[in-house]
Design a protein around this motif. Sequence first.
Motif, PDB file in Angstrom:
ATOM      1  N   ARG A  56      42.247  30.786  46.286  1.00  0.00           N
ATOM      2  CA  ARG A  56      42.800  31.449  45.107  1.00  0.00           C
ATOM      3  C   ARG A  56      41.963  32.692  44.802  1.00  0.00           C
ATOM      4  O   ARG A  56      40.728  32.629  44.820  1.00  0.00           O
ATOM      5  CB  ARG A  56      42.731  30.535  43.884  1.00  0.00           C
ATOM      6  N   THR A  57      42.618  33.789  44.597  1.00  0.00           N
ATOM      7  CA  THR A  57      41.897  34.968  44.113  1.00  0.00           C
ATOM      8  C   THR A  57      42.409  35.245  42.710  1.00  0.00           C
ATOM      9  O   THR A  57      43.608  35.423  42.503  1.00  0.00           O
ATOM     10  CB  THR A  57      42.159  36.177  45.026  1.00  0.00           C
ATOM     11  N   ILE A  58      41.509  35.191  41.752  1.00  0.00           N
ATOM     12  CA  ILE A  58      41.920  35.254  40.355  1.00  0.00           C
ATOM     13  C   ILE A  58      41.404  36.558  39.724  1.00  0.00           C
ATOM     14  O   ILE A  58      40.206  36.862  39.785  1.00  0.00           O
ATOM     15  CB  ILE A  58      41.375  34.052  39.565  1.00  0.00           C
ATOM     16  N   ALA A  59      42.324  37.271  39.177  1.00  0.00           N
ATOM     17  CA  ALA A  59      41.936  38.471  38.416  1.00  0.00           C
ATOM     18  C   ALA A  59      41.661  38.059  36.976  1.00  0.00           C
ATOM     19  O   ALA A  59      42.446  37.337  36.377  1.00  0.00           O
ATOM     20  CB  ALA A  59      43.063  39.497  38.464  1.00  0.00           C
ATOM     21  N   VAL A  60      40.518  38.479  36.456  1.00  0.00           N
ATOM     22  CA  VAL A  60      40.146  38.054  35.102  1.00  0.00           C
ATOM     23  C   VAL A  60      40.161  39.262  34.168  1.00  0.00           C
ATOM     24  O   VAL A  60      39.561  40.290  34.462  1.00  0.00           O
ATOM     25  CB  VAL A  60      38.744  37.408  35.099  1.00  0.00           C
ATOM     26  N   ILE A  61      40.922  39.134  33.064  1.00  0.00           N
ATOM     27  CA  ILE A  61      40.932  40.187  32.045  1.00  0.00           C
ATOM     28  C   ILE A  61      40.050  39.680  30.907  1.00  0.00           C
ATOM     29  O   ILE A  61      40.378  38.690  30.245  1.00  0.00           O
ATOM     30  CB  ILE A  61      42.361  40.409  31.482  1.00  0.00           C
TER      31      ILE A  61
ATOM     32  N   ILE B 269      37.695  29.461  45.108  1.00  0.00           N
ATOM     33  CA  ILE B 269      38.165  30.480  44.168  1.00  0.00           C
ATOM     34  C   ILE B 269      37.255  31.708  44.229  1.00  0.00           C
ATOM     35  O   ILE B 269      36.024  31.565  44.287  1.00  0.00           O
ATOM     36  CB  ILE B 269      38.115  29.969  42.704  1.00  0.00           C
ATOM     37  N   SER B 270      37.864  32.861  44.263  1.00  0.00           N
ATOM     38  CA  SER B 270      37.028  34.049  44.058  1.00  0.00           C
ATOM     39  C   SER B 270      37.559  34.806  42.844  1.00  0.00           C
ATOM     40  O   SER B 270      38.760  34.990  42.671  1.00  0.00           O
ATOM     41  CB  SER B 270      37.031  34.928  45.315  1.00  0.00           C
ATOM     42  N   PHE B 271      36.653  35.120  41.957  1.00  0.00           N
ATOM     43  CA  PHE B 271      37.017  35.837  40.731  1.00  0.00           C
ATOM     44  C   PHE B 271      36.726  37.313  40.911  1.00  0.00           C
ATOM     45  O   PHE B 271      35.751  37.689  41.559  1.00  0.00           O
ATOM     46  CB  PHE B 271      36.181  35.313  39.556  1.00  0.00           C
ATOM     47  N   SER B 272      37.600  38.159  40.347  1.00  0.00           N
ATOM     48  CA  SER B 272      37.228  39.578  40.273  1.00  0.00           C
ATOM     49  C   SER B 272      37.663  40.129  38.924  1.00  0.00           C
ATOM     50  O   SER B 272      38.510  39.532  38.239  1.00  0.00           O
ATOM     51  CB  SER B 272      37.842  40.351  41.447  1.00  0.00           C
ATOM     52  N   PHE B 273      37.091  41.195  38.562  1.00  0.00           N
ATOM     53  CA  PHE B 273      37.285  41.730  37.201  1.00  0.00           C
ATOM     54  C   PHE B 273      37.793  43.165  37.250  1.00  0.00           C
ATOM     55  O   PHE B 273      37.115  44.096  36.854  1.00  0.00           O
ATOM     56  CB  PHE B 273      35.961  41.631  36.425  1.00  0.00           C
ATOM     57  N   PRO B 274      38.999  43.353  37.766  1.00  0.00           N
ATOM     58  CA  PRO B 274      39.531  44.736  37.865  1.00  0.00           C
ATOM     59  C   PRO B 274      40.003  45.231  36.507  1.00  0.00           C
ATOM     60  O   PRO B 274      40.263  44.432  35.586  1.00  0.00           O
ATOM     61  CB  PRO B 274      40.694  44.572  38.840  1.00  0.00           C
ATOM     62  N   ASN B 275      40.118  46.535  36.378  1.00  0.00           N
ATOM     63  CA  ASN B 275      40.537  47.105  35.092  1.00  0.00           C
ATOM     64  C   ASN B 275      42.043  47.376  35.036  1.00  0.00           C
ATOM     65  O   ASN B 275      42.639  47.381  33.967  1.00  0.00           O
ATOM     66  CB  ASN B 275      39.787  48.409  34.830  1.00  0.00           C
ATOM     67  N   ASP B 276      42.606  47.610  36.218  1.00  0.00           N
ATOM     68  CA  ASP B 276      43.987  48.097  36.214  1.00  0.00           C
ATOM     69  C   ASP B 276      45.018  47.015  36.546  1.00  0.00           C
ATOM     70  O   ASP B 276      46.083  47.284  37.039  1.00  0.00           O
ATOM     71  CB  ASP B 276      44.099  49.240  37.239  1.00  0.00           C
ATOM     72  N   VAL B 277      44.651  45.777  36.262  1.00  0.00           N
ATOM     73  CA  VAL B 277      45.592  44.700  36.589  1.00  0.00           C
ATOM     74  C   VAL B 277      46.147  44.094  35.313  1.00  0.00           C
ATOM     75  O   VAL B 277      45.432  43.874  34.345  1.00  0.00           O
ATOM     76  CB  VAL B 277      44.877  43.616  37.427  1.00  0.00           C
ATOM     77  N   ASP B 278      47.457  43.862  35.280  1.00  0.00           N
ATOM     78  CA  ASP B 278      48.054  43.124  34.174  1.00  0.00           C
ATOM     79  C   ASP B 278      49.050  42.101  34.717  1.00  0.00           C
ATOM     80  O   ASP B 278      49.210  41.953  35.910  1.00  0.00           O
ATOM     81  CB  ASP B 278      48.702  44.076  33.154  1.00  0.00           C
TER      82      ASP B 278
ATOM     83  N   LYS C 154      31.295  32.071  38.670  1.00  0.00           N
ATOM     84  CA  LYS C 154      30.772  32.339  40.020  1.00  0.00           C
ATOM     85  C   LYS C 154      31.823  31.939  41.055  1.00  0.00           C
ATOM     86  O   LYS C 154      32.565  30.984  40.874  1.00  0.00           O
ATOM     87  CB  LYS C 154      29.507  31.524  40.240  1.00  0.00           C
ATOM     88  N   ASN C 155      31.881  32.688  42.120  1.00  0.00           N
ATOM     89  CA  ASN C 155      32.831  32.360  43.191  1.00  0.00           C
ATOM     90  C   ASN C 155      32.449  31.043  43.869  1.00  0.00           C
ATOM     91  O   ASN C 155      31.275  30.761  44.074  1.00  0.00           O
ATOM     92  CB  ASN C 155      32.833  33.469  44.243  1.00  0.00           C
ATOM     93  N   THR C 156      33.462  30.289  44.211  1.00  0.00           N
ATOM     94  CA  THR C 156      33.227  29.089  45.035  1.00  0.00           C
ATOM     95  C   THR C 156      33.983  29.288  46.338  1.00  0.00           C
ATOM     96  O   THR C 156      34.654  30.315  46.507  1.00  0.00           O
ATOM     97  CB  THR C 156      33.744  27.829  44.330  1.00  0.00           C
TER      98      THR C 156
END
Lengths: 444, 310
Positions: free
Chosen positions: A50-55, A71-80, A66-68
């Motif tokens: 799972r790749t999860i975008a976090v707002i 799951i990998s988390f990322s914190f992009p600005n331009d995602v909705d 933390k990524n496992t």
Amino acid sequence: MNKTWLIIQREYTTRVKNKRFLILTFLMPLLVVGFIAASGYLAISGVEQRTIAVIDPNGFIKNSLKNTNQISFSFPNDVDTNNYKKKGFTDILILPEFKKNEKTDYILRSQKSMGLMLQESISNKINKAIEDQMLQDAGIKQSILDSIHNASNVAELKAYEDKGKSSKESNAGLAMGIGYASGLLIYLTMFIYGAMVMRGVMEEKTNRIAEVIISSVKPFELMMGKIIGIGAVGLTQFILWIVLIISLTSVAMGFLPADVQSQVATLQQTNGQMAGGGMAQASESAMKIYNMQHTIATANWPLIIGCFIFYFIGGYLFYAALFAAVGSTVNEDPQDAQSLMFPITMPLIFSYVITTMVTQNPNTPIAFWASIIPFSSPMVMMARVAYGVPSAVSYWELILSMAVLVGGFIFTTWLSGRIYRTGILLYGKKVTWKLMFKWAFKKG
Amino acid sequence: MDPLLRLSNLKKYYATQKAVDDISFEIQKGSIFGLLGPNGAGKTTLLRMITGIFYPDGGDIILDGKPFNSIDDIQKIGYMPEERGLYKKMKIGEQALYLAQLKGLSKAEATEKIKYWFKKFEMETWWNKKVEDLSKGMSQKLQFVITVLHEPKLIILDEPFSGLDPLNANLIKEEIYNLAKKGATIIFSTHRMEQVEEICDHIVLMNLGKKILDGTVTDIKQQFKENSFLIQTDNEVAIPTNPIFSTISNEKNKILVKINEGYQSNDVLKYLLQENVNIVAYNELLPSLNDIFIKLVENTHATARAFQNN
């Protein structure tokens, strides 16, 4: 006795030479090991990534997510919520601005629904981050918090059982596993080999060789020869299975990477402790293997194996004699066997049910009585013995149970011998339990 | 000569009936003995007591001068039950070896004897075959070999010829004579009367658990003869009614007569010569065992009992 030996030999060799025996013996361990390997493989490969975008408008969550390997988390600005799919994310997690003392909803939108475990772990992480934030707001520095986190994960429950002066590490999970496995094995054995005895007796009766043999040997010798011969087949099969499973496991161990193997060896030498920074060097898998080996070593194996062999043989003799008696009363119609078998299979199934309960609660009154009564003692006592003697089962209980079982199989053998010698030569008459009872207790 | 087997007052009672009720007889060494009776007469029960499968409820069995002991005497007896049985999946050679060893032969001894018999009966190629591959007659031969392999003194054959073709039946028959000549005693249980007449020296007829007839075949026939004679003449003659005999039938030069009480067979001849009848042959007609059997067993509810056997 000499003739009983001949019968034992024939019963043993004709079955061991049989193709079905060879196939079952060599296929079974492969199936078991294969099944374990396959389920292990599925557990690893079957997990979806799972790749999860976090707002996150708060900013403090970032450190805690933390990524496992799942799951990998990322914190992009331009995602909705409209474009997260296009950007290559599987989910989007929207965190509203955090307000103290107010219940807030976090929103997770996914292309595919997320499993409960994963949801729970994400929720835990968020709550943990909020907790940390509140602690920091209360004046605890981030560095202190980190050091507490590192240090607070050291508690592990280790249970010991007291044996006079010395105490020994105990493991309820292991005891349960051993108890259940040995109870199940004994249950299966009695069914499989008991039914084999019954079929063997039926075969001799229906193809009429019984009369030829009984003019040479006593019916009792023929019955005992068959029971012992088939019991020996069962023991052979078990020994081969154990040898094969152990060797297959050690072969599998050989496939581990060399560094893991050497780490396991070091852990074994140092009793689980590595000097200085050594602990950190030991990889997670080496620790797991070491822990498994260490846990298995806590069980009292000589006692368990000794008891297993005793209850295996005792229980087998107890039930096989009854199965032989039923076989001797069956005519050409195998349907008769079904209904006559019922009073034997019922206590077997009932004992198995009690066994599953006893593996969790080894010291209830029902566990005590079921481990003394010979109909259920082979299975139930094994489940209790796994918890340790004398801590869970006192010596007198074990000795009483064994003595009752020996008395029990002597009685069933005597009883069955009397039913057998009449039944084996009787054709064309439907035999009932009442009639069998009459044969067993008539004079002469 | 001492008898090989002596039964005295042998009894076996089941809950519902007396299967063997007070039976006594003797069997001489080297004789071929016929045990006859309708179905359900108690023959099998009697044989099972002699082979030690059943314990008698009363009476004695003396085998070879000593009280019968089922453990020691097993080797002296070879028993071929009516319901034949062999392990279907076992190789024939191994099977014969196993059963011979159960009788107490050593492995080497047993192998040697099996080879001898297999050769004699042209069965050498069967060694590695399984019983399920054999025809009924073939497995019958195998069963016979297994029965006599350990050279028993007493051989008990229950219906040994059923299912055999005439050729193989003859082979077995010859072998029965041979074994008797060598000193073995044979008990032959059957309800095929023509075979008994041909083979047996001595018979006992059982019905409803009791012995109803005991003696040599010749004696019994004499005992049951009805003074019937067959006269053959060179041409057809009419026999007038006379006080000496009554004519039963008169067809094509063959006259069957029954002598009336108080007259001898010579009286018949004298009368016929006076009448100028040209006699070509003059024979006494003895009843067949079959006739005797039917006469004795008929109307005794023997059939009814056969169905409530066991």
